[in-house]
Scaffold this motif. Sequence first.
Motif, PDB file in Angstrom:
ATOM      1  N   HIS A 167       8.876  -5.559   7.346  1.00  0.00           N
ATOM      2  CA  HIS A 167       7.471  -5.724   7.731  1.00  0.00           C
ATOM      3  C   HIS A 167       6.513  -5.132   6.685  1.00  0.00           C
ATOM      4  O   HIS A 167       5.579  -4.403   7.016  1.00  0.00           O
ATOM      5  CB  HIS A 167       7.212  -5.124   9.115  1.00  0.00           C
ATOM      6  N   ILE A 168       6.790  -5.436   5.438  1.00  0.00           N
ATOM      7  CA  ILE A 168       5.826  -5.078   4.384  1.00  0.00           C
ATOM      8  C   ILE A 168       4.704  -6.135   4.423  1.00  0.00           C
ATOM      9  O   ILE A 168       4.825  -7.156   5.117  1.00  0.00           O
ATOM     10  CB  ILE A 168       6.489  -5.034   2.994  1.00  0.00           C
ATOM     11  N   HIS A 169       3.636  -5.889   3.693  1.00  0.00           N
ATOM     12  CA  HIS A 169       2.568  -6.896   3.618  1.00  0.00           C
ATOM     13  C   HIS A 169       2.141  -7.105   2.176  1.00  0.00           C
ATOM     14  O   HIS A 169       2.249  -6.192   1.343  1.00  0.00           O
ATOM     15  CB  HIS A 169       1.360  -6.469   4.464  1.00  0.00           C
ATOM     16  N   ILE A 170       1.697  -8.307   1.930  1.00  0.00           N
ATOM     17  CA  ILE A 170       1.098  -8.621   0.622  1.00  0.00           C
ATOM     18  C   ILE A 170      -0.261  -9.226   0.916  1.00  0.00           C
ATOM     19  O   ILE A 170      -0.366 -10.144   1.747  1.00  0.00           O
ATOM     20  CB  ILE A 170       1.997  -9.607  -0.144  1.00  0.00           C
ATOM     21  N   ASP A 171      -1.303  -8.692   0.284  1.00  0.00           N
ATOM     22  CA  ASP A 171      -2.633  -9.184   0.645  1.00  0.00           C
ATOM     23  C   ASP A 171      -3.122 -10.255  -0.321  1.00  0.00           C
ATOM     24  O   ASP A 171      -2.438 -10.621  -1.293  1.00  0.00           O
ATOM     25  CB  ASP A 171      -3.627  -8.028   0.842  1.00  0.00           C
ATOM     26  N   ASN A 172      -4.308 -10.753  -0.049  1.00  0.00           N
ATOM     27  CA  ASN A 172      -4.859 -11.860  -0.830  1.00  0.00           C
ATOM     28  C   ASN A 172      -5.259 -11.434  -2.244  1.00  0.00           C
ATOM     29  O   ASN A 172      -5.571 -12.278  -3.077  1.00  0.00           O
ATOM     30  CB  ASN A 172      -6.066 -12.480  -0.114  1.00  0.00           C
ATOM     31  N   TYR A 173      -5.251 -10.118  -2.507  1.00  0.00           N
ATOM     32  CA  TYR A 173      -5.484  -9.647  -3.882  1.00  0.00           C
ATOM     33  C   TYR A 173      -4.150  -9.346  -4.572  1.00  0.00           C
ATOM     34  O   TYR A 173      -4.130  -8.726  -5.634  1.00  0.00           O
ATOM     35  CB  TYR A 173      -6.371  -8.395  -3.863  1.00  0.00           C
ATOM     36  N   CYS A 174      -3.056  -9.739  -3.898  1.00  0.00           N
ATOM     37  CA  CYS A 174      -1.693  -9.552  -4.417  1.00  0.00           C
ATOM     38  C   CYS A 174      -1.233  -8.098  -4.395  1.00  0.00           C
ATOM     39  O   CYS A 174      -0.291  -7.733  -5.100  1.00  0.00           O
ATOM     40  CB  CYS A 174      -1.524 -10.140  -5.825  1.00  0.00           C
ATOM     41  N   ASN A 175      -1.889  -7.268  -3.595  1.00  0.00           N
ATOM     42  CA  ASN A 175      -1.406  -5.893  -3.428  1.00  0.00           C
ATOM     43  C   ASN A 175      -0.157  -5.905  -2.556  1.00  0.00           C
ATOM     44  O   ASN A 175      -0.152  -6.522  -1.485  1.00  0.00           O
ATOM     45  CB  ASN A 175      -2.464  -5.021  -2.743  1.00  0.00           C
TER      46      ASN A 175
END
Length: 359
Positions: free
Chosen positions: A247-255
């Motif tokens: 359950h990691i996340h990647i955001d729209n800024y590629c973080n």
Amino acid sequence: MTWILKIPKPFSGGLILSYKCTNVCRHCLYASSPKWRGDWISIGDAERILSQLAEIMREIYPRGFNDVGVNVGLHFTGGEPFLNFNLLLGLVKSADRLGIPSIFVETNCFWCVDDSVTEERFLTLKDAGLRSVLLSVNPFVVEQIPFVRVERAIRIGEKVFGGRIMVYNPIFYDQFRRLGVEGTLPFKEYMARMKRVDPVSLRHGLSFYSILPMARAAYMLGYLYRKYPARHFFNLSCINDLTRNWHIHIDNYCNYIPGYCAGISLGDARDIDGICQGIDLDDHPVIGMLVSDGGIGKLYDFAVKEFGYRELEEGYISKCHLCVDIRRWIVQQTDEFRELKPVEFYLHLEESVEGSSTS
Ligand code: SF4
């Protein structure tokens, strides 16, 4: 000597299409709201990230695996992904083409205004490869979205996805059914009615089991929880939280966001392999302090010494409250820490439907 933090390959995770949302929920982990700039992930970045996730998940999951669950496979999230349906649809198609397992999308159901729209969108997404939907049900969504829309999404979602939908969290769903709610319900009224009807269920719902005591919840719901001085949380290392593979996340800024630790970036997710080879803690000193034996206490001492951080007199509800408050203080003064991103996250922590903190 260089200190490298090894990051395991992600077993499951979510792609945040945007932090923009229709709602400003008091418990939002990502501090989403309608006030965000409204940047959306680009198709190019998303496809680069999805290709890598597909490769990683091919190694992890058996061929044909397609069970659904909150902590398996890939989910699309936000913010509210249905604010940009065409982007969501395109990315579901891409993920399916790449063979990524167990794809689901999270939504607050704002768009489920009638049966035909709801069924048509669910069917379109299912045909594109979506396996399930996660429908958010909690007192913070329902103070902004009429409960009938949530019920509609559940009813039609069950029909379209054959009972594979996820209602999160069922305890709140039961509460609203028992209260006979149809429209929206202000949080204060929810509290008052539940206190009268079923205080045990109210406490259970608002416990740390269903509301994570971090990010915006620490500020906007802090008054509901017991608080402790900063030192109560010293010596707690976050190594497990920052290196977990689920359950990691990647955001729209590629973080690349570890677990639920919004506002912390392990690096640019267009190069997941690079991140998983290890991150140099000399270049990411805040993360270095958080994973050290000194843990939050080390970060606290650093923030007091270098940036004049002042402990909150009223105390903190959790180690994550202390952590995010320190990080917010630091980003207000410097942009030198590349791991504290996106900065805008820290600007939207104290927002609510009424627009100001009640903590
Ligand atoms: S204290 Fe900070 S780094 Fe540790 S789990 Fe909480 S938010 Fe994440």
